[in-house]
Write an enzyme that holds these catalytic residues in place. Sequence first.
Site, PDB file in Angstrom:
ATOM      1  CD  GLN A  63      -6.604  -0.890   8.079  1.00  0.00           C
ATOM      2  OE1 GLN A  63      -7.312  -1.802   8.484  1.00  0.00           O
ATOM      3  NE2 GLN A  63      -5.297  -0.890   8.261  1.00  0.00           N
ATOM      4  N   GLY A  97       0.799  -1.216   0.000  1.00  0.00           N
ATOM      5  CA  GLY A  97       0.000   0.000   0.000  1.00  0.00           C
ATOM      6  C   GLY A  97       0.832   1.266   0.000  1.00  0.00           C
ATOM      7  CB  THR A  98       3.929   2.260   1.787  1.00  0.00           C
ATOM      8  OG1 THR A  98       3.386   2.167   3.112  1.00  0.00           O
ATOM      9  CG2 THR A  98       4.910   3.427   1.744  1.00  0.00           C
ATOM     10  CB  THR A 121      11.429  -9.463 -12.465  1.00  0.00           C
ATOM     11  OG1 THR A 121      12.588  -9.182 -13.262  1.00  0.00           O
ATOM     12  CG2 THR A 121      10.880 -10.834 -12.831  1.00  0.00           C
ATOM     13  CG  ASN A 131      -4.779   3.940   9.639  1.00  0.00           C
ATOM     14  OD1 ASN A 131      -5.282   4.960   9.194  1.00  0.00           O
ATOM     15  ND2 ASN A 131      -3.606   3.943  10.241  1.00  0.00           N
ATOM     16  N   GLY A 163      -2.048  -6.259   0.486  1.00  0.00           N
ATOM     17  CA  GLY A 163      -2.440  -7.650   0.652  1.00  0.00           C
ATOM     18  C   GLY A 163      -2.375  -8.204   2.055  1.00  0.00           C
ATOM     19  CG  HIS A 164       0.317  -6.653   5.200  1.00  0.00           C
ATOM     20  ND1 HIS A 164       0.348  -6.272   6.525  1.00  0.00           N
ATOM     21  CD2 HIS A 164       0.536  -5.536   4.486  1.00  0.00           C
ATOM     22  CE1 HIS A 164       0.577  -4.974   6.608  1.00  0.00           C
ATOM     23  NE2 HIS A 164       0.692  -4.500   5.387  1.00  0.00           N
ATOM     24  CB  CYS A 180       2.877   2.536   8.900  1.00  0.00           C
ATOM     25  SG  CYS A 180       2.023   1.256   7.956  1.00  0.00           S
TER      26      CYS A 180
END
Length: 433
Positions: free
Chosen positions: A232, A95-96, A290, A204, A253-254, A378
């Site tokens: 979120q 996200g960052t 890649t 968040n 994703g996390h 964060c």
Amino acid sequence: MTGQNATSQDTQTQESQAVQSDSPERELYLDAAASDAVPASVIEAMTPFLTEGYGNPSSVHASGKTAARALDAARASFATDLGAHAGDVIFTSGGTEADNLAVKGIALAQIRRERETRAAAASASTPARAFTPASASPHSPAHRILISAVEHPAVAQSAQWLHDFFDFEVVRIPVDAQAHIDLNVLSREAQKGATLACIMMANNEVGTIEPVSRAVRICHDAAVPVHVDAVQAAGTIPVDFRGLDADTLTVSGHKFGAPKGLGALLTRSRVAIEPIVSGGGQERGLRSGTPNVAGAIALAVALHEACAGMEERNAPLAASRDALIKAICEAVPGATLTGDPVNRLPGHASFTFPNVNGEALLVDLDARGIEVSSGSACAIGRHEAPGTLLAMGLSETEAKSALRFSFREPLHHTDIRRIAQALRASMTALHAM
């Protein structure tokens, strides 16, 4: 059995029971807003592309083509679950990075257009007086970035970077006491012109769901593009990128079951973006490097599973959230819920507590097997008052007492009781009640 043997066995049994009663209870993880576990199904789906289908999707041989097909399939699945088109998806490291690409990339694209316009005017045979600087043209937005006062640091600091290096004006739109963005101020500032407006979908820190649809319409009526941070929200509440009509949207994703270091930026072709990572031109030239094929598959599978179970999960999840809120407020007089009490994320409860420092309370709860968070995950190594709570009008002392309880599955009533009891015990141990 002899009396001596029976006595010996009884003693062993009592000692065993004593050890069991003295052993700590299992840890309760209540920090899902920071990161969630990766399900076995996600690991199983991505593993073949680490061990067998490891070809580079940019290669033209058979292994490369296999990887490319898998990447395309992941992109299409991921897009569908977010109400987007496959071509909208730019895979990133999280996200960052996605927020940085959106905020900086859109602003830098405007700067490029203005330079090209000036260069064209300078080389034209028409007199210089016929040229109007792009920043002053009614058809070009002013060098202003509008952000809500509660945006994530990835957005807020990207906007500040544009101010520091390119003199963009950063306009912070205030929020009310429940962290809702002030739409009247947003409208007024958008009418003045802006390069971009940034509005998060769900906060968040306090869990408030923002009126994003209305904010997008307000900004588009003023010809201002909109970036939405849905980190979120995605995988927790419905996200419809095209239906929302946002110009860009960020996912991480996390937060919903993919490994850390995976995310995406959804983009519409109508908005120009300048890449901030240079290289081989992958991801439509916007994110060179890649592609992480296994990661893209994990991202798609985790999101699909989260979205597939969302409708049946969210009602009981919200019910257990409300039960937790009630239990905490009963156990700790003076505990105050922060954020919108109704329009909030279903597995998110956040509070301020009287007469205590949130960090100290967090540490004591951790020793009791209850894992929670204070502020944004964060904000590493900081002990400042959470900016969101200050923007909501809380004092620094109140803001520093805040804790967040976040979870992706409904809590059992015994867990809710345990959390409330542990909080009361921690408050007592810290002489806060």
